[in-house]
Design an enzyme around this catalytic site. Structure first.
Site, PDB file in Angstrom:
ATOM      1  N   LYS A 183     -29.899  47.741  30.521  1.00  0.00           N
ATOM      2  CA  LYS A 183     -29.170  47.840  29.246  1.00  0.00           C
ATOM      3  C   LYS A 183     -29.705  48.984  28.390  1.00  0.00           C
ATOM      4  O   LYS A 183     -28.948  49.754  27.835  1.00  0.00           O
ATOM      5  CB  LYS A 183     -29.308  46.551  28.412  1.00  0.00           C
ATOM      6  CG  LYS A 183     -28.834  45.298  29.071  1.00  0.00           C
ATOM      7  CD  LYS A 183     -28.884  44.121  28.096  1.00  0.00           C
ATOM      8  CE  LYS A 183     -30.272  43.794  27.578  1.00  0.00           C
ATOM      9  NZ  LYS A 183     -31.192  43.223  28.563  1.00  0.00           N
TER      10      LYS A 183
ATOM     11  N   ARG B  96     -28.858  37.300  21.361  1.00  0.00           N
ATOM     12  CA  ARG B  96     -29.473  36.598  22.490  1.00  0.00           C
ATOM     13  C   ARG B  96     -29.305  35.090  22.389  1.00  0.00           C
ATOM     14  O   ARG B  96     -29.680  34.388  23.319  1.00  0.00           O
ATOM     15  CB  ARG B  96     -30.976  36.885  22.486  1.00  0.00           C
ATOM     16  CG  ARG B  96     -31.428  38.033  23.359  1.00  0.00           C
ATOM     17  CD  ARG B  96     -32.910  38.215  23.084  1.00  0.00           C
ATOM     18  NE  ARG B  96     -33.649  38.721  24.193  1.00  0.00           N
ATOM     19  CZ  ARG B  96     -33.956  39.992  24.387  1.00  0.00           C
ATOM     20  NH1 ARG B  96     -33.513  40.909  23.569  1.00  0.00           N
ATOM     21  NH2 ARG B  96     -34.706  40.349  25.405  1.00  0.00           N
TER      22      ARG B  96
ATOM     23  N   ARG C  14     -41.421  48.825  36.146  1.00  0.00           N
ATOM     24  CA  ARG C  14     -41.116  49.597  34.938  1.00  0.00           C
ATOM     25  C   ARG C  14     -42.387  50.189  34.330  1.00  0.00           C
ATOM     26  O   ARG C  14     -43.395  49.508  34.210  1.00  0.00           O
ATOM     27  CB  ARG C  14     -40.416  48.684  33.933  1.00  0.00           C
ATOM     28  CG  ARG C  14     -40.271  49.256  32.544  1.00  0.00           C
ATOM     29  CD  ARG C  14     -39.132  48.649  31.806  1.00  0.00           C
ATOM     30  NE  ARG C  14     -39.309  47.255  31.434  1.00  0.00           N
ATOM     31  CZ  ARG C  14     -38.322  46.497  30.958  1.00  0.00           C
ATOM     32  NH1 ARG C  14     -37.112  46.991  30.814  1.00  0.00           N
ATOM     33  NH2 ARG C  14     -38.548  45.248  30.622  1.00  0.00           N
TER      34      ARG C  14
ATOM     35  N   ARG D 176     -45.380  47.642  30.522  1.00  0.00           N
ATOM     36  CA  ARG D 176     -45.179  47.003  29.211  1.00  0.00           C
ATOM     37  C   ARG D 176     -45.937  45.680  29.218  1.00  0.00           C
ATOM     38  O   ARG D 176     -45.941  44.992  30.235  1.00  0.00           O
ATOM     39  CB  ARG D 176     -43.678  46.769  29.022  1.00  0.00           C
ATOM     40  CG  ARG D 176     -43.178  47.125  27.657  1.00  0.00           C
ATOM     41  CD  ARG D 176     -41.684  47.086  27.611  1.00  0.00           C
ATOM     42  NE  ARG D 176     -41.169  45.732  27.462  1.00  0.00           N
ATOM     43  CZ  ARG D 176     -39.882  45.437  27.350  1.00  0.00           C
ATOM     44  NH1 ARG D 176     -38.982  46.415  27.374  1.00  0.00           N
ATOM     45  NH2 ARG D 176     -39.483  44.200  27.209  1.00  0.00           N
TER      46      ARG D 176
ATOM     47  N   ARG E  67     -39.328  35.053  30.433  1.00  0.00           N
ATOM     48  CA  ARG E  67     -38.191  35.731  29.794  1.00  0.00           C
ATOM     49  C   ARG E  67     -36.886  35.402  30.519  1.00  0.00           C
ATOM     50  O   ARG E  67     -35.841  35.202  29.897  1.00  0.00           O
ATOM     51  CB  ARG E  67     -38.426  37.247  29.756  1.00  0.00           C
ATOM     52  CG  ARG E  67     -39.392  37.619  28.645  1.00  0.00           C
ATOM     53  CD  ARG E  67     -40.072  38.945  28.863  1.00  0.00           C
ATOM     54  NE  ARG E  67     -39.144  40.042  28.990  1.00  0.00           N
ATOM     55  CZ  ARG E  67     -39.425  41.194  29.596  1.00  0.00           C
ATOM     56  NH1 ARG E  67     -40.619  41.386  30.128  1.00  0.00           N
ATOM     57  NH2 ARG E  67     -38.527  42.137  29.667  1.00  0.00           N
TER      58      ARG E  67
HETATM   59  P1  ADP Z   1     -35.900  42.894  27.674  1.00  0.00           P
HETATM   60  O1  ADP Z   1     -36.543  43.867  28.579  1.00  0.00           O
HETATM   61  O2  ADP Z   1     -36.295  41.468  27.935  1.00  0.00           O
HETATM   62  O3  ADP Z   1     -34.440  43.087  27.514  1.00  0.00           O
HETATM   63  P2  ADP Z   1     -36.347  43.630  24.905  1.00  0.00           P
HETATM   64  O4  ADP Z   1     -37.001  44.937  24.851  1.00  0.00           O
HETATM   65  O5  ADP Z   1     -34.905  43.542  24.548  1.00  0.00           O
HETATM   66  O6  ADP Z   1     -36.650  43.047  26.328  1.00  0.00           O
HETATM   67  O7  ADP Z   1     -37.128  42.575  23.972  1.00  0.00           O
HETATM   68  C1  ADP Z   1     -38.505  42.365  24.086  1.00  0.00           C
HETATM   69  C2  ADP Z   1     -38.900  41.130  23.301  1.00  0.00           C
HETATM   70  O8  ADP Z   1     -38.557  41.284  21.914  1.00  0.00           O
HETATM   71  C3  ADP Z   1     -38.210  39.837  23.724  1.00  0.00           C
HETATM   72  O9  ADP Z   1     -38.827  39.211  24.817  1.00  0.00           O
HETATM   73  C4  ADP Z   1     -38.324  39.008  22.427  1.00  0.00           C
HETATM   74  O10 ADP Z   1     -39.618  38.480  22.244  1.00  0.00           O
HETATM   75  C5  ADP Z   1     -38.099  40.053  21.337  1.00  0.00           C
HETATM   76  N1  ADP Z   1     -36.663  40.183  21.004  1.00  0.00           N
HETATM   77  C6  ADP Z   1     -35.875  41.287  21.199  1.00  0.00           C
HETATM   78  N2  ADP Z   1     -34.621  41.057  20.786  1.00  0.00           N
HETATM   79  C7  ADP Z   1     -34.579  39.788  20.316  1.00  0.00           C
HETATM   80  C8  ADP Z   1     -33.562  38.956  19.773  1.00  0.00           C
HETATM   81  N3  ADP Z   1     -32.299  39.389  19.635  1.00  0.00           N
HETATM   82  N4  ADP Z   1     -33.887  37.687  19.414  1.00  0.00           N
HETATM   83  C9  ADP Z   1     -35.135  37.226  19.549  1.00  0.00           C
HETATM   84  N5  ADP Z   1     -36.158  37.940  20.054  1.00  0.00           N
HETATM   85  C10 ADP Z   1     -35.888  39.223  20.451  1.00  0.00           C
END
Ligand code: ADP
Length: 249
Positions: free
Chosen positions: A15, A90, A127, A167, A178
Site C-alpha cells: 500500500k 483500520r 523489508r 522496522r 499485526r
Molecule cells: P503496516 O505495515 O502494518 O501497514 P503502518 O505503517 O500502516 O503498518 O502502521 C504501523 C503501526 O502504526 C500500526 O501497527 C499501528 O500501531 C499504528 N497505526 C497506523 N495506522 C493506524 C490506524 N489507522 N489506527 C490505529 N493504529 C494505527
C-alpha cells in the site's frame, strides 16, 4: 473532480509504495498514518511518546487519537483536490469517521490490494527502511535483491550513506500480531466497504509496475472513466505534463 483514494489491504501488501507513487503522479498528498506516527516516535514528541509502546507491540493506537490526526491532515488546503490514504481506516469506527470527514468532498474510492498471508510475512521480514528518515528501500528504483547504495529521501540520507535496517515492528512475532489484528478488526471493515460502487480489488502478487497499472485502472473505472481519460485529466491539472519524479517513489 477531487481524487479521494483509500488504499486498503494487510501489512506488507504494498500500500505504502503504491500510495506514494500514485500521489506523486496525480499531484495529491499521500497521508500515511503509519508514517505520521513513526515520525512522531522519531522526534520523541508527546504523540510519539504516547504511541511508541503500542506500535512496537503491533497493536492499534486509539481510534479517537488517530481520527483526530486524519481529520486535521485532510482539512489542510493541499488535500482539497484529493488525497491518498494509507493505513487509515483500520476499524469500523475509523471508517465511520472517514465517511463524516469526506461527506461533502465527492466520491471516496477504495482499492484493496490482496496478498496471501504467507507472502506478507515473507515480504515484511525482508523489508528494510532507512534508519534516519524511515523511507522504505523498496520506494527507490533498484535491481531485484539489491538495495540502493543509499537512501535518497533527504540530503542528510544521501550523504550519510546506507543505513538500511528492519522496522522495529517487522519481527516475526509482531508481524503475526499485526496480521491477527488485521483479520479481526480491519478485514470486517473492508467487507463493509466492498458493497460500495466505488470499491475495487487488485492482485498484489503482480510486479509493482503491474500493481501500479491495475491501481490506475481501478481508480479510473470507479470514476466511470478510461485510464487514459484519467491520465489526461491529471496531466491538465498538473500543467500539461506528468509530475516531476522525486527521489522517493
Ligand atoms: P503496516 O505495515 O502494518 O501497514 P503502518 O505503517 O500502516 O503498518 O502502521 C504501523 C503501526 O502504526 C500500526 O501497527 C499501528 O500501531 C499504528 N497505526 C497506523 N495506522 C493506524 C490506524 N489507522 N489506527 C490505529 N493504529 C494505527
Amino acid at each position: 473532480m477531487a481524487l479521494n483514494l483509500v488504499m486498503l489491504g494487510p501489512p506488507g501488501a504494498g500500500k505504502g509504495t503504491q500510495a506514494e507513487r500514485f500521489a506523486r503522479e496525480h499531484g495529491i498528498p499521500k497521508v500515511s498514518t503509519g508514517d505520521i506516527l513513526r515520525e512522531a516516535v522519531h522526534s520523541a514528541s508527546e504523540l510519539g511518546i504516547a504511541v511508541q509502546a503500542v506500535m512496537e507491540r503491533g497493536e492499534l493506537v486509539g481510534d479517537d487519537l488517530i481520527i483526530g490526526i486524519v481529520r486535521e491532515r485532510l482539512s489542510r488546503p493541499d488535500a482539497v483536490a484529493g488525497f491518498v490514504l494509507d493505513g487509515f481506516p483500520r476499524t469500523a469506527a475509523q471508517a465511520n469517521a472517514l465517511d463524516q470527514i469526506t461527506a461533502a468532498r465527492g466520491p471516496v474510492i477504495c482499492v484493496e490490494i490482496q496478498v496471501p498471508d504467507e507472502e506478507l510475512v515473507r515480504r515484511v521480514q525482508a523489508r528494510r527502511v532507512c534508519e534516519d528518515c524511515g523511507a522504505n528501500a523498496d520506494a527507490f528504483e533498484h535491481q531485484a535483491n539489491a538495495l540502493p547504495g543509499s537512501c535518497q529521501n533527504t540530503e542528510r540520507c544521501k550523504t550519510a550513506g546506507p543505513k538500511w535496517v528492519a522496522r522495529s515492528d517487522d519481527s516475526a512475532s509482531v508481524v503475526r500480531e499485526r496480521l491477527k489484528i488485521y483479520w479481526r478488526d480491519t478485514r470486517p471493515m473492508i467487507d463493509y466497504y466492498s458493497a460500495r460502487p466505488t470499491f475495487r480489488r487488485i492482485d498484489g502478487l503482480q510486479t509493482p509496475e503491474q500493481v501500479r497499472e491495475a491501481l490506475v485502472s481501478a481508480v479510473a473505472s470507479a470514476l466511470g472513466l478510461q485510464a487514459s481519460q484519467l491520465q489526461s485529466m491529471v496531466a491538465k491539472k498538473l500543467g500539461g505534463g506528468t509530475a516531476e519524479p522525486r527521489g522517493a517513489r
